[in-house]
Enzyme design. Sequence first.
Site, short mmCIF file in Angstrom:
data_model
loop_
_atom_site.label_atom_id
_atom_site.label_comp_id
_atom_site.label_asym_id
_atom_site.label_seq_id
_atom_site.Cartn_x
_atom_site.Cartn_y
_atom_site.Cartn_z
N GLU A 93 -7.58 -2.04 0.22
CA GLU A 93 -7.44 -3.43 0.67
C GLU A 93 -7.39 -3.40 2.19
OE1 GLU A 93 -4.46 -4.97 -2.94
OE2 GLU A 93 -3.85 -5.13 -0.84
N GLU B 252 0.26 0.99 -5.38
CA GLU B 252 1.52 0.87 -4.63
C GLU B 252 2.75 1.09 -5.51
OE1 GLU B 252 1.88 -2.49 -2.10
OE2 GLU B 252 -0.03 -2.15 -1.07
#
Length: 541
Positions: free
Chosen positions: A265, A164
């Site tokens: 995730e 990210e």
Amino acid sequence: MSGGLYLTVSIQAFFFLLHRVVADFKTTPPVEVVGNKFYFSNNGSQFLMRGIAYQQNTANATDEVSFIDPLADEASCKRDVKYFQEANTNTLRVYAVNASLDHDACMKLFSDAGIYIIADLSEPDLSVNRDSPEWNLDLYKRYTEVVDMFQQYPNVLGFFAGNEVTNNKTNTDASAFVKAAVRDTKKYIKDKKYRNIPVGYSSNDDDDTRIAIADYFSCGDLEDRADFFGINMYSWCGDSSFQISGYKDRTEEFSNLTIPVFFSEYGCNIKRPRKFTEVRSLFSEEMTDVWSGGIVYMYFEEENEYGLVSIDGDSVVTLDDFSYYVSEINNISPSYAQSSSVKAEATQTLACPATGSTWKAATDLPPTPDEDFCNCMAKTYECVVADSVDKEDYGDLYSIVCHNVDCSDISANGTTGQYGNVSFCSDKDKLSHVLNKYYLQEDKHSSACHFEGSATINNSASTESCSAKHGSAGSAGKSNSNSSDSDSDSDSTSSGTSDSTSSSTKSSKACTNVKKVSKYEILAITTFVTGILGGISIIII
């Protein structure tokens, strides 16, 4: 002992060791990438991740060690492995590891349980910072140290070069630096003749950038592109569906990717307990041709309330989330593809996304950090920053000197694809580079190398030319036209992490470059030598 008898005993010992190591990892043959899927290397069957994120918050860390490496704690691994087996787990994601510690015991435990590891190469204080991105020597050393430690284990599934880092349209330029990290890590693995371990990236699910960033990391030359792409996906909340959750739209959007894509995730916790009904969709025929499974966030219950279990010392209490997840993951029956069915077009790369108002990352990537070049340049500076100056005060000096000289030599721009020749060197050496430039511009006047005691004359400066040492550092990206040469030891300018979930594991600056030679590396050396002496060819599956 006669030569013949000695050779016989040596060969017997070799095959005994070989048998032991094959037995050690017989349940986890290496996994490889072919086209847009993972496959077991021994039988060509598709590998779908049934994963769990496995790392505790830094709240349990000490001042000396600011993150907990779960793969170096044998007692905890023994405590937890049975719960992973109960949850039909074949993959664990770990966000930060300490390359100086011993990981043999945990890696063996998880291999015996049929569990692979996918590890982030960064640590919280050594990662590409989205606000001031760099790909520098500190990061390169950190990444390669982790590779050196973990390449020996066949149950290492892959490495994440970032998590990210780009998280919205305002910082897409940072992706150029992460992609350079992917490129250089892949090349390092190849140059060291390690097993071909995949290197990829983990992204957030941002509306503006999700398609462009996936295309960006999967486009271009095979040497530059990521081997896989993960998405942290939290769109299925409570009682949802393939359509309502957005899974259908995401599946269609990523169907053109020619590298594996998976949920790095997942597990929205807006409603608890989480019933994990998304598992049936993720492993259904609607998704397994595009997606390679996923990794549930996470094992440990903490303040963010994403845990499957609660830990108190050696005691493990399974939560309702665990029960629901176990029920779902043990009742899937996916169809598995075979690597023999992969078509040629599935291995091709994509065209890179066009830059515009939303996507601004350049296809020209930052250069490979070159320590020899940086060290050479550091010796040539006649004016250098004083050792007494704190790193926190470098910014003030930069602002003063860069007002008087062109500092493009030390700059890096992931939007324009322009990178100074010394942009990957340490903070200290980059500052010395521009201080020296100002000193030379002012005809070496003593007052031009003072800055109220922050700079000092280097009376032992070398006259050596460093251009010949530039090597790979000058081969990637576009250099600024007025760039010259520079160095580094290891001072990172990535102050703070850009990784979102890895922010739950704070970093250690005390990692040392200590590499333990394990029995698996001894086996590799023995295999090589024995093959030369006896002409033996051995394939381990």
